[in-house]
Design an enzyme around this catalytic site. Structure first.
Site, PDB file in Angstrom:
ATOM      1  N   GLU A  11     142.674 125.795  73.011  1.00  0.00           N
ATOM      2  CA  GLU A  11     141.735 125.191  73.957  1.00  0.00           C
ATOM      3  C   GLU A  11     141.140 126.292  74.835  1.00  0.00           C
ATOM      4  O   GLU A  11     141.879 127.058  75.452  1.00  0.00           O
ATOM      5  CB  GLU A  11     142.474 124.147  74.820  1.00  0.00           C
ATOM      6  CG  GLU A  11     141.735 123.687  76.058  1.00  0.00           C
ATOM      7  CD  GLU A  11     140.355 123.110  75.774  1.00  0.00           C
ATOM      8  OE1 GLU A  11     140.228 122.211  74.934  1.00  0.00           O
ATOM      9  OE2 GLU A  11     139.373 123.595  76.408  1.00  0.00           O
ATOM     10  N   SER A  64     132.991 119.539  78.927  1.00  0.00           N
ATOM     11  CA  SER A  64     134.135 119.871  79.784  1.00  0.00           C
ATOM     12  C   SER A  64     134.937 120.942  79.081  1.00  0.00           C
ATOM     13  O   SER A  64     135.087 120.895  77.860  1.00  0.00           O
ATOM     14  CB  SER A  64     135.057 118.656  79.973  1.00  0.00           C
ATOM     15  OG  SER A  64     134.398 117.623  80.652  1.00  0.00           O
ATOM     16  N   ASN A  86     132.964 112.802  68.383  1.00  0.00           N
ATOM     17  CA  ASN A  86     131.869 111.840  68.267  1.00  0.00           C
ATOM     18  C   ASN A  86     130.795 112.316  67.297  1.00  0.00           C
ATOM     19  O   ASN A  86     130.051 111.505  66.736  1.00  0.00           O
ATOM     20  CB  ASN A  86     131.252 111.586  69.643  1.00  0.00           C
ATOM     21  CG  ASN A  86     132.288 111.068  70.638  1.00  0.00           C
ATOM     22  OD1 ASN A  86     133.247 110.411  70.231  1.00  0.00           O
ATOM     23  ND2 ASN A  86     132.119 111.380  71.906  1.00  0.00           N
ATOM     24  N   MET A  91     136.876 116.131  77.828  1.00  0.00           N
ATOM     25  CA  MET A  91     136.258 115.073  78.639  1.00  0.00           C
ATOM     26  C   MET A  91     137.215 113.900  78.847  1.00  0.00           C
ATOM     27  O   MET A  91     137.024 113.083  79.736  1.00  0.00           O
ATOM     28  CB  MET A  91     135.002 114.545  77.951  1.00  0.00           C
ATOM     29  CG  MET A  91     133.779 115.352  78.223  1.00  0.00           C
ATOM     30  SD  MET A  91     132.325 114.394  77.701  1.00  0.00           S
ATOM     31  CE  MET A  91     131.034 115.551  78.137  1.00  0.00           C
ATOM     32  N   HIS A 122     127.807 110.543  75.531  1.00  0.00           N
ATOM     33  CA  HIS A 122     128.230 110.080  74.197  1.00  0.00           C
ATOM     34  C   HIS A 122     127.303 110.710  73.156  1.00  0.00           C
ATOM     35  O   HIS A 122     126.348 110.083  72.733  1.00  0.00           O
ATOM     36  CB  HIS A 122     128.110 108.553  74.088  1.00  0.00           C
ATOM     37  CG  HIS A 122     128.917 107.794  75.102  1.00  0.00           C
ATOM     38  ND1 HIS A 122     128.637 106.490  75.462  1.00  0.00           N
ATOM     39  CD2 HIS A 122     130.001 108.162  75.817  1.00  0.00           C
ATOM     40  CE1 HIS A 122     129.520 106.084  76.364  1.00  0.00           C
ATOM     41  NE2 HIS A 122     130.360 107.079  76.603  1.00  0.00           N
TER      42      HIS A 122
END
Ligand code: FAD
Length: 520
Positions: free
Chosen positions: A41, A118, A475, A124, A441
């Site tokens: 990360e 983020s 997504n 996020m 989104h």
């Protein structure tokens, strides 16, 4: 600063630590307990357990610090506290997120001026509203046969409930009034109902918002073969002869670079940075970054009046400024292609007179998300000659609303006024269309498809066409025009990919064990 002990090789390398990366870690921990897993990360750990939602941090000062630490290169910029507070033309991020510094719009195009990201453990998912509706009608991915089972699994991983706000003040009134305006002629599943939320109440009554920590669960945290490396930027997926072979990682604390070999690589770095990493790795299928879509969002606010006097709720002014009391759901239908998220607030997004205290839950914030008219030309592209703040190829967003999008937005505006009038007294004359990107989104940029026909990036198992062992998550994988919040769907698709990896790894481990026995 000392070198970190990055492993030389693992079975699975996961890029990112948001809900979808965590779904891979969880399913692999449960289904392939012998597999070694490393999660990388780029952002820092901002909450405890790692990936926990920052709203669960009770101390406000610590919560704000956690949000700031998540804002990557945008930390320090002014943020907004509620969607209604964004002014037309204003570029401000939500707390815990940051915006692109450039390349977000081009002349003659709408662009995505408030496209946000983020950078923190949990992504996020440490900042989200946690609405987890299932898609329906044209929102659903018809070619994935086991979607309902996958949704069940995703709800388990995210801890989705519909009871967190049971008994909230005014929620029965909001429900009754919305139902009277909406329900007639709708199928039971499309009627007004409590929003499924990844939120639960603790025994002491406090609300706990699910973040990536809940998705990882103890199964991941207690897995001795799982390791999470924060502040670690993956700069490249390595691949050899059409097969993924590992990742190159930059330790953000020391600036040193490392190679980690992996049998499988999962890139779950959000819908903008997943295609960025593939691009930087020389993996460039025709559809990469294309069909990018964001849900145009219309907002409005109303106030419930008269209920206090009628004795249906207690008049009790509130201390919390952005606290919510309840969330109702007006589901999407193909005829009314909007997803309604109706939130009762304990404070008003519109300034009220000082001697007019807000009764908790009496302000109703209405939001309609619209399904986008998908276009191949809408895309995130990358400029190899320009680097972003992390040293990755700079993003260039090309994005236009079509005539059909404008028509749907106009219909959504009329509908939201009708709903606002049904629940109470509107606080404003007109609804407000948020700037493109505000939905948070973003979808389609690594979309799945049934075959490698140049219109998709990955298979229904999320494996990238032409690079075996490389999986994409998030997504961006969703190929349909959804209006509902996408995280549940993205986690469901991640479960499918993770199950495939788990099966393959387990059977190859069994095979090598039996080879060893034969050799002995
Ligand atoms: P993310 O959570 O975005 O995680 C991606 C991670 O990858 C990030 O931590 C990033 O730092 C890391 N990363 C990127 N590039 C690299 C790299 N090269 N190397 C290493 N790490 C990298 N969705 C809903 O469905 N319902 C909601 O109600 C909702 N409300 C929201 C409200 C807010 C305020 C916000 C900010 C978002 C909301 N969302 C909501 C969106 C939701 O949070 C996302 O859909 C979800 O977090 C996506 O999960 P993900 O794992 O795909 O990506």
């Amino acid at each position: 600063m000392s070198q970190r002990p990055y492993p030389a090789s693992v079975d699975v390398a996961i890029v990112g630590s948001g809900p979808t990366a965590s779904a891979y870690a969880r399913i692999l921990s449960e289904e392939a307990p012998n597999a070694t897993i490393a999660m990388f990360e780029v952002g820092p750990t901002v909450s405890n357990p790692p990936g926990a939602h920052v709203k669960n941090i009770v101390d406000e000062e610590r919560r704000v610090l956690a949000q700031r630490a998540s804002e990557g290169p945008g930390a320090g910029a002014a943020t907004v506290s509620s969607p209604g507070a964004v002014k037309s033309g204003e570029r401000r991020a939500r707390p815990g997120t940051y915006l692109l510094s450039d390349g977000y719009a081009f002349p003659g195009e709408d662009g995505l001026p408030v496209a946000a990201m983020s950078s923190n453990v949990g992504g996020m998912g440490a900042h989200w509203t946690a609405a987890c509706p299932r898609p329906s009608g044209k929102e659903r991915i018809g070619f994935v046969p086991d979607m309902d089972q996958l949704f069940n699994e995703a709800e388990r991983l995210l801890g989705v409930t519909t009871h967190a706000f049971d008994g909230a003040p005014f929620s029965d009134i909001v429900h009754e009034r919305l139902a009277a305006a909406v329900d007639e002629g709708r199928d039971p599943a499309a009627k007004v109902q409590p929003m499924p939320l990844a939120v639960h109440r603790e025994p002491d009554g406090s609300l706990m918002w699910s973040g990536a920590d809940v998705v990882m669960g103890d199964a991941t945290r207690q897995n001795p073969r799982f390791e999470l490396f924060d502040e670690s930027l993956v700069t490249k997926v390595t691949h050899d002869g059409g097969t993924a072979s590992g990742v190159e990682v930059q330790d953000r604390r020391t600036g040193t670079s490392h190679r980690v070999a992996a049998r499988r690589v999962v890139v779950a770095a959000d819908a903008l940075r997943t295609p960025q990493l593939l691009w930087a790795s020389g993996i460039r299928p025709d559809a990469l970054g294309r069909y990018l879509n964001d849900q145009p969002q219309v907002v409005f606010a109303s106030r419930i009046e008269g209920a206090v006097e009628a004795g249906r709720v207690e008049a009790k002014p509130t201390a919390g400024l952005t606290q919510q009391s309840g969330v109702a759901w007006v589901p999407y239908t193909d005829d009314m292609p909007f997803h309604g998220q109706i939130m009762q607030l304990d404070a008003s997004p519109v300034p009220l007179a000082e001697d007019d205290p807000v009764v908790p839950g009496s302000i109703v914030g209405l939001g309609l998300f619209c399904a986008k008219d998908l276009q191949r030309e809408d895309r995130v592209a990358f400029d190899d000659g320009v680097r972003d703040a992390y040293g990755m190829p700079a993003m260039r967003i090309h994005y236009k609303l079509t005539e059909r999008d404008h028509e749907v937005i106009e219909r959504a505006k009329a509908e939201i006024v009708r709903l606002g009038q049904a629940v109470g007294k509107p606080l404003d004359e007109r609804p407000f269309v948020l700037p493109p990107g505000a939905s948070l989104h973003y979808q389609g940029s690594t979309r799945m498809g049934l075959e490698d026909d140049g219109e998709s990036v990955c298979s229904p198992d999320s494996e990238v066409w032409g690079v075996s062992g490389l999986f994409v998550a998030g997504n961006g994988v969703i190929p349909t025009p959804t209006a509902c919040n996408p995280t549940l769907t993205a986690v469901a698709l991640a479960v499918r990919g993770a199950m495939k990896i788990a099966k393959e790894l387990e059977s190859s481990l069994l095979m090598s064990e039996s080879d060893n026995r034969i050799a002995k």
